[in-house]
Motif scaffolding. Structure first.
Motif, PDB file in Angstrom:
ATOM      1  N   LEU A  23     -17.882 -17.384  40.587  1.00 53.16           N
ATOM      2  CA  LEU A  23     -17.636 -17.156  39.016  1.00 53.16           C
ATOM      3  C   LEU A  23     -19.296 -17.255  38.651  1.00 53.16           C
ATOM      4  O   LEU A  23     -19.532 -15.863  37.640  1.00 53.16           O
ATOM      5  CB  LEU A  23     -16.732 -17.990  38.590  1.00 53.16           C
ATOM      6  N   THR A  24     -19.969 -17.586  38.807  1.00 56.85           N
ATOM      7  CA  THR A  24     -21.416 -17.772  38.278  1.00 56.85           C
ATOM      8  C   THR A  24     -22.230 -16.617  38.333  1.00 56.85           C
ATOM      9  O   THR A  24     -22.360 -15.829  37.589  1.00 56.85           O
ATOM     10  CB  THR A  24     -22.500 -19.094  38.338  1.00 56.85           C
ATOM     11  N   VAL A  25     -21.943 -16.702  39.817  1.00 55.22           N
ATOM     12  CA  VAL A  25     -23.221 -15.299  40.385  1.00 55.22           C
ATOM     13  C   VAL A  25     -21.908 -13.848  39.856  1.00 55.22           C
ATOM     14  O   VAL A  25     -23.155 -13.258  39.675  1.00 55.22           O
ATOM     15  CB  VAL A  25     -23.096 -15.177  41.761  1.00 55.22           C
ATOM     16  N   LYS A  26     -20.879 -14.082  39.717  1.00 55.09           N
ATOM     17  CA  LYS A  26     -20.215 -12.958  39.655  1.00 55.09           C
ATOM     18  C   LYS A  26     -20.731 -12.837  38.329  1.00 55.09           C
ATOM     19  O   LYS A  26     -20.838 -11.286  37.400  1.00 55.09           O
ATOM     20  CB  LYS A  26     -19.257 -13.195  38.962  1.00 55.09           C
ATOM     21  N   SER A  27     -20.433 -12.953  37.628  1.00 50.63           N
ATOM     22  CA  SER A  27     -20.604 -13.197  35.573  1.00 50.63           C
ATOM     23  C   SER A  27     -22.612 -13.468  35.127  1.00 50.63           C
ATOM     24  O   SER A  27     -22.641 -12.282  34.160  1.00 50.63           O
ATOM     25  CB  SER A  27     -20.184 -14.562  34.781  1.00 50.63           C
ATOM     26  N   ILE A  28     -23.286 -13.705  36.360  1.00 51.35           N
ATOM     27  CA  ILE A  28     -24.571 -13.603  35.790  1.00 51.35           C
ATOM     28  C   ILE A  28     -24.554 -11.840  36.183  1.00 51.35           C
ATOM     29  O   ILE A  28     -24.915 -10.935  34.809  1.00 51.35           O
ATOM     30  CB  ILE A  28     -25.727 -13.943  37.176  1.00 51.35           C
ATOM     31  N   ALA A  29     -24.495 -11.218  37.025  1.00 52.97           N
ATOM     32  CA  ALA A  29     -24.375  -9.957  37.849  1.00 52.97           C
ATOM     33  C   ALA A  29     -23.772  -8.765  36.703  1.00 52.97           C
ATOM     34  O   ALA A  29     -24.422  -7.432  36.229  1.00 52.97           O
ATOM     35  CB  ALA A  29     -23.199  -9.827  38.816  1.00 52.97           C
ATOM     36  N   ASN A  30     -23.024  -9.593  35.734  1.00 52.98           N
ATOM     37  CA  ASN A  30     -21.678  -8.475  34.798  1.00 52.98           C
ATOM     38  C   ASN A  30     -23.013  -8.920  33.739  1.00 52.98           C
ATOM     39  O   ASN A  30     -22.881  -7.986  32.125  1.00 52.98           O
ATOM     40  CB  ASN A  30     -21.022  -9.233  34.652  1.00 52.98           C
ATOM     41  N   GLY A  31     -23.906  -9.899  33.258  1.00 49.38           N
ATOM     42  CA  GLY A  31     -25.000  -9.697  32.370  1.00 49.38           C
ATOM     43  C   GLY A  31     -25.550  -8.344  32.774  1.00 49.38           C
ATOM     44  O   GLY A  31     -26.623  -9.182  30.713  1.00 49.38           O
ATOM     45  N   TYR A  32     -25.764  -7.462  32.402  1.00 45.84           N
ATOM     46  CA  TYR A  32     -27.411  -6.832  32.792  1.00 45.84           C
ATOM     47  C   TYR A  32     -26.447  -5.715  31.963  1.00 45.84           C
ATOM     48  O   TYR A  32     -26.069  -4.907  32.814  1.00 45.84           O
ATOM     49  CB  TYR A  32     -27.828  -6.867  33.649  1.00 45.84           C
ATOM     50  N   ALA A  33     -26.585  -4.717  30.974  1.00 43.83           N
ATOM     51  CA  ALA A  33     -25.345  -4.222  30.060  1.00 43.83           C
ATOM     52  C   ALA A  33     -27.096  -2.941  31.187  1.00 43.83           C
ATOM     53  O   ALA A  33     -27.007  -3.172  30.755  1.00 43.83           O
ATOM     54  CB  ALA A  33     -25.714  -4.248  29.267  1.00 43.83           C
ATOM     55  N   GLY A  34     -25.408  -1.970  30.997  1.00 47.33           N
ATOM     56  CA  GLY A  34     -25.987  -0.657  31.506  1.00 47.33           C
ATOM     57  C   GLY A  34     -26.717  -0.809  32.969  1.00 47.33           C
ATOM     58  O   GLY A  34     -27.503   0.282  32.747  1.00 47.33           O
ATOM     59  N   VAL A  35     -26.929  -1.897  34.037  1.00 44.24           N
ATOM     60  CA  VAL A  35     -27.072  -1.852  35.503  1.00 44.24           C
ATOM     61  C   VAL A  35     -25.956  -2.160  36.104  1.00 44.24           C
ATOM     62  O   VAL A  35     -25.513  -2.671  35.941  1.00 44.24           O
ATOM     63  CB  VAL A  35     -28.358  -2.974  34.933  1.00 44.24           C
ATOM     64  N   ASP A  36     -26.248  -0.997  37.321  1.00 45.58           N
ATOM     65  CA  ASP A  36     -25.486  -0.748  38.652  1.00 45.58           C
ATOM     66  C   ASP A  36     -25.563  -2.366  38.861  1.00 45.58           C
ATOM     67  O   ASP A  36     -26.811  -2.826  39.544  1.00 45.58           O
ATOM     68  CB  ASP A  36     -25.977   0.192  38.977  1.00 45.58           C
ATOM     69  N   LYS A  37     -24.370  -3.213  39.342  1.00 45.26           N
ATOM     70  CA  LYS A  37     -23.989  -4.505  39.402  1.00 45.26           C
ATOM     71  C   LYS A  37     -24.615  -4.377  40.937  1.00 45.26           C
ATOM     72  O   LYS A  37     -25.361  -5.618  41.161  1.00 45.26           O
ATOM     73  CB  LYS A  37     -22.565  -4.547  39.945  1.00 45.26           C
ATOM     74  N   ARG A  38     -25.056  -3.212  41.689  1.00 45.64           N
ATOM     75  CA  ARG A  38     -25.771  -3.433  42.929  1.00 45.64           C
ATOM     76  C   ARG A  38     -27.097  -3.902  42.957  1.00 45.64           C
ATOM     77  O   ARG A  38     -27.367  -4.240  43.126  1.00 45.64           O
ATOM     78  CB  ARG A  38     -25.755  -2.373  43.371  1.00 45.64           C
ATOM     79  N   TYR A  39     -27.468  -3.273  41.729  1.00 45.54           N
ATOM     80  CA  TYR A  39     -29.313  -3.724  41.784  1.00 45.54           C
ATOM     81  C   TYR A  39     -29.259  -4.741  41.149  1.00 45.54           C
ATOM     82  O   TYR A  39     -30.551  -6.343  42.184  1.00 45.54           O
ATOM     83  CB  TYR A  39     -30.118  -2.872  40.710  1.00 45.54           C
ATOM     84  N   ILE A  40     -28.145  -5.345  40.143  1.00 40.80           N
ATOM     85  CA  ILE A  40     -28.335  -7.734  40.222  1.00 40.80           C
ATOM     86  C   ILE A  40     -28.404  -8.172  41.237  1.00 40.80           C
ATOM     87  O   ILE A  40     -29.039  -9.326  41.614  1.00 40.80           O
ATOM     88  CB  ILE A  40     -27.166  -7.129  39.126  1.00 40.80           C
ATOM     89  N   GLU A  41     -27.252  -7.292  42.548  1.00 41.87           N
ATOM     90  CA  GLU A  41     -26.884  -8.662  43.330  1.00 41.87           C
ATOM     91  C   GLU A  41     -27.645  -8.780  44.384  1.00 41.87           C
ATOM     92  O   GLU A  41     -28.470  -9.683  45.524  1.00 41.87           O
ATOM     93  CB  GLU A  41     -25.093  -8.447  43.764  1.00 41.87           C
ATOM     94  N   ILE A  42     -28.766  -7.473  44.283  1.00 46.18           N
ATOM     95  CA  ILE A  42     -29.754  -7.606  45.401  1.00 46.18           C
ATOM     96  C   ILE A  42     -30.817  -8.277  45.123  1.00 46.18           C
ATOM     97  O   ILE A  42     -31.110  -9.192  46.082  1.00 46.18           O
ATOM     98  CB  ILE A  42     -30.531  -5.894  45.230  1.00 46.18           C
ATOM     99  N   ALA A  43     -30.710  -8.279  43.715  1.00 43.04           N
ATOM    100  CA  ALA A  43     -32.270  -9.002  43.419  1.00 43.04           C
ATOM    101  C   ALA A  43     -32.113 -10.314  43.241  1.00 43.04           C
ATOM    102  O   ALA A  43     -32.820 -10.853  43.588  1.00 43.04           O
ATOM    103  CB  ALA A  43     -32.198  -8.153  41.789  1.00 43.04           C
ATOM    104  N   TYR A  44     -30.592 -10.388  42.894  1.00 38.17           N
ATOM    105  CA  TYR A  44     -30.587 -12.229  43.120  1.00 38.17           C
ATOM    106  C   TYR A  44     -30.290 -12.647  44.429  1.00 38.17           C
ATOM    107  O   TYR A  44     -31.274 -13.709  45.173  1.00 38.17           O
ATOM    108  CB  TYR A  44     -29.130 -11.962  42.448  1.00 38.17           C
TER     109      TYR A  44
END
Lengths: 311, 578
Positions: free
Chosen positions: B472-493
């Motif tokens: 839940l934490t990782v998913k919420s972290i990825a949600n935390g970047y307004a206006g950024v495609d979730k894919r980028y955050i997950e790759i970066a993480y």
């Protein structure tokens, strides 16, 4: 007996007459004692092991008869470099920065259109009110090798970029020139004031003798300015080891630290950020003592050459 | 004439006495404050114990002036440090919607008045230093620099938390839950048992990522590089195809951007040069520099940068701009930068003002930085040195007269519902619940804007999200970047923690050689690295070696020696920790 009583009476009547003036002096004297002299007992920190919770009287003496921190400073190569850079930059400032306002004052004085003179004067002294942080920001905008306006211009004209800020030698030049740019107008004011104090009859006499513009400058204006120049020169020699902080710090970057690390930056890095307050006080004390010596020496020298000096 | 003299003398007297009075009254107010803050012991009439607390804890509560609900009988006052990021459109960090929430909560739950003291984020070390030196540090102070705390502790300027923690442990359950023994005792001196600071928990251990322009790779028909050589070829391709990529602004092309903080901005590259089998001991002995400057082979990584610099692959002006200067960010936002190494989520931070959002606005919807893993080490592993689970250090200066109220503050701020509110704010205003159960922060403007992502500046005991459930934490972290495609955050993480080596706690007490030289050494390190990169290729060795030698002579070697000795004292021949 009777003469001393008479003197005493004289003093009393003098005091009765003028005590108000002396009473008014209490304020400035109180100010200086509270804010200038009382804090001076913290000078002891230079000779003691600093502790934040003790008063300076209770702190332990440092090793080597209290001179530990002076020894530390002088055995630190960074301090020696900082000392060298401070002297170098201050000397360059003196050589180039000191005559600049005199020359500018002479030029302004020769201007015939009073309005234009006043306008120019205002324009050249405005930079004095800018802080070095702002000036360094402007310097970056203008002088950076690829994004700086001047270098972009040079590139467009087919020249290579000039490393104004990232090459040590150029940086020293930039440092001195920016210093002159910032302070020249302000320092001119005092010379212009001195020039207005010169007796106009001297100019008239010189004209009668057939002197031209340059002769008049050389034989009337400059000699008239001499006492002012000497006083200011003595004062700036008294500043020879003092070290500005904001100017070198704001203009500096990692590539020019060899020439830009001056004593104040050394104190900042080792003393303030490194939390070595005794060391920084020792360095500060050393600086002040050298400055006082220079001040006295310059003054004595000036007197020997028949000038009035500053006291 | 006479009357004028009288008037003058009266005036002088008035002025002089005002001066004297001003001096006195300052003293007076100081002493009256002191009497106010001493705990009132007269009020003794606590009734009934609350369930689980025994008789002894009752007398403890009594001593601290608390009632059974952990409210002070007399209102207490504490000051708390808060970072000031000075962000555009932000609210005053010491007075806004969230500080009101904390103030009201602390007054309601513990009868403690809280006052926030803003400290600029990017110069926090210097500022807290000055505040400490002036005896004006906030009751709850926060810094990233443990040496600062240690230095002041040695001078008697910091409270030892050990006895208070010991005594008050049972009234601080939330603090203990969040920090656990690991972080609470992280800095405990192995010999004397003192605790000068609590280590806040770093919930997200990710540090750094390597980013490249995804759209440029596509335009040039290139795959994402997977090793140093391919990366270099990619940079060269950027350089050589500047007109294709930037059109008439081709002369603005910056294939690889770094800043004066070379150690941070080349981290993945330098890490790849460190032998994979480096021991915990060597990491401890040589790893004290926060940019890992002393690890073996570091120089070879810098040699690569030196080569790139002279091949026109690196931003020429990198060393000129001081920390916090937006120039480099602006170049990235304008789309001139091809690749860079930085904080793991750097391009995606700050919502509308992020590099990502600006890039998409100014260049086009395809333009984006994507994280890649491209620097394998000698074992072929994409190693990253991750942070130990510690973050800011929280300490109470000796001037803190309210250690219990301050600990209760830390407990309050660690309590899940409180920190959840601070991290996510109100539902529908600053966050919404997603179908998968995760939380999504909404960019707010006006009074409910968060000055730092998830208000990390207020949740001083934890940096980053921790919702209890890792997924839940990782998913919420990825949600935390307004206006950024979730894919980028997950790759970066993933890219930033893959093959990560988490920092361990080597607790051998104070390293005395580190006192007072930290900043000077950092300056020297930055100087060496900057100079070495721009040095002519033929002078590289000379410049690097002389700078390195100077670093060692100026205190670096002494630290290495002491660390080695301390390790051997505590761990003997062992080279790896369990």
């Amino acid at each position: 007996m009777s003469t001393s009583a008479m003197n005493w009476n004289k003093t009393l009547s003098y005091l009765r007459r003028y005590w108000v003036l002396y009473a008014m002096l209490i304020l400035p004297i109180a100010f200086f004692i509270t804010f200038r002299y009382i804090p001076m007992h913290y000078i002891q920190i230079a000779f003691k092991e600093y502790s934040i919770v003790q008063s300076p009287w209770e702190m332990k003496w440092a090793d080597n008869n209290g001179f530990e921190y002076f020894i530390q400073a002088f055995s630190n190569r960074d301090f020696i470099y900082a000392l060298r850079n401070t002297l170098m930059l201050n000397f360059l400032d003196l050589i180039f920065g000191f005559p600049a306002p005199i020359i500018l004052a002479l030029i302004l004085n020769e201007l015939v259109f009073k309005r234009f003179k006043r306008f120019t004067q205002t324009v050249v002294y405005l930079p004095h009110f800018l802080s070095w942080v702002i000036i360094s920001g402007m310097a970056l905008q203008l002088l950076a090798p690829t994004n700086g306006l001047i270098n972009i211009l040079l590139n467009r004209m087919g020249f290579d970029s000039i490393p104004f800020l990232n090459d040590p030698v150029y940086w020293v030049g930039t440092y001195v020139v920016l210093g002159i740019w910032q302070s020249v107008g302000w320092n001119t004011i005092i010379y212009l004031a001195a020039i207005t104090g010169i007796n106009p009859e001297l100019y008239e006499a010189a004209s009668v003798d057939g002197a031209g513009r340059f002769r008049k400058i050389w034989h009337v204006t400059l000699p008239g300015l001499r006492p002012t120049i000497i006083v200011l020169l003595i004062l700036s020699l008294g500043q020879i080891l003092s070290s500005e902080f904001d100017r070198p710090y704001a203009l500096s970057n990692k590539l020019v630290t060899d020439v830009s690390n001056v004593i104040s930056i050394f104190v900042y890095n080792y003393g303030i950020r490194g939390l070595q307050f005794s060391l920084s006080t020792a360095v500060g004390l050393f600086q002040s003592v050298v400055c006082v010596i220079f001040l006295f020496a310059a003054n004595a020298l000036a007197k020997r050459f028949g000038e009035r000096g500053i006291w | 004439m006479r009357s004028r003299r009288i008037v003058m003398s009266i005036l002088t007297f008035v002025l002089a006495s005002v001066l004297v009075l001003a001096g006195c009254s300052k003293n007076n107010s100081g002493s009256s404050n002191a009497t106010n803050s001493t705990p009132n012991t007269g009020n003794s009439g606590s009734e009934g114990s609350s369930g689980n607390s025994g008789g002894s804890s009752d007398s403890k509560l009594e001593k601290w002036g608390l009632d059974e609900n952990l409210r002070f009988k007399e209102t207490r006052k504490i000051t708390v440090e808060i970072y000031d990021r000075g962000n555009d459109g932000g609210t005053p960090p010491e007075d806004n919607f969230y500080t009101d929430y904390i103030k009201e909560g602390m007054l309601r739950d513990h009868n403690v008045e809280v006052e926030f003291v803003p400290v600029p984020r990017w110069t926090e070390g210097e500022v807290i230093n000055n505040l400490l030196a002036a005896n004006q540090a906030p009751d709850i102070s926060v810094t990233y620099s443990y040496p600062t705390i240690q230095t002041y502790a040695n001078m008697g300027g910091v409270l030892d938390l050990a006895p208070y923690l010991e005594e008050a442990k049972d009234i601080l359950p939330d603090l203990w839950d969040l920090l656990t023994d690991t972080n609470i005792y992280w800095d405990q001196d192995p010999k004397t048992g003192t605790i000068w600071a609590l280590e806040a928990r770093l919930a997200v251990l990710n540090r750094i990522n390597t980013f490249v322009r995804e759209d440029w790779l596509k335009k040039l028909n290139m795959e994402a590089p997977t090793n140093l050589e391919e990366f270099e070829n990619m940079l060269k391709a950027f350089r050589d195809n500047a007109s294709l990529l930037l059109g008439d602004q081709a002369d603005k092309m910056i294939p690889f951007a770094i800043s004066f903080d070379v150690g941070w901005r080349a981290d993945h590259l330098t890490t790849s040069f460190v032998p994979d089998d480096i021991t915990d001991k060597d990491l401890f002995v040589y790893g004290f520099d926060d940019r890992k400057f002393l690890l073996p082979n570091y120089k070879e990584a810098i040699r690569v940068l030196n080569k790139w610099y002279h091949e026109g692959l690196i931003w020429k002006d990198f060393s000129l701009y001081p920390a916090g200067d937006p120039t480099e960010d602006n170049l990235m936002k304008a789309g001139y930068v091809g690749a860079f190494i930085h904080n793991w989520d750097y391009p995606y931070r700050n919502g509308e003002d992020s590099i990502h959002a600006s890039l998409q606005r100014m260049v086009g919807p395809d333009a984006a930085f994507v994280a890649i893993e491209t620097f394998p080490n000698d074992a072929g592993v994409y190693r990253k040195f991750l942070s130990p689970p510690i973050d800011r250090k929280i300490f109470f200066p000796a001037t803190n007269k309210e250690p219990i109220a301050s600990l209760l503050y830390l407990n309050w701020i660690s309590k899940f519902e409180n920190r959840f509110f601070l991290q996510f704010g109100e539902e529908g205003v600053t966050h919404e619940k997603m179908p998968d159960g995760s939380y999504k922060a909404l960019a707010a403007t006006g009074e409910k804007i968060m000055n730092s992502p998830n208000n990390i500046d207020y949740t001083i005991t934890v940096n980053g999200l921790d919702l209890g459930d890792p997924d839940l934490t990782v998913k919420s972290i990825a949600n935390g970047y307004a206006g950024v495609d979730k894919r980028y955050i997950e790759i970066a993480y993933q890219a930033s923690i893959n093959e990560g080596r988490v920092g361990k706690n080597v607790n051998v007490g104070e390293i005395k050689a580190e006192n007072g030289v930290g900043q000077a050494l950092k300056e020297k390190r930055d100087t060496v690295l900057n100079k070495a990169i721009v040095a002519p290729v033929s002078d590289f060795d000379k410049v690097y070696d002389s700078g390195f030698e100077d670093y060692l002579r100026s205190g670096g070697q002494a630290i290495i020696d002491e660390r080695k000795a301390k390790w051997e004292e505590f761990y003997g021949d062992k080279t790896m920790l369990d």
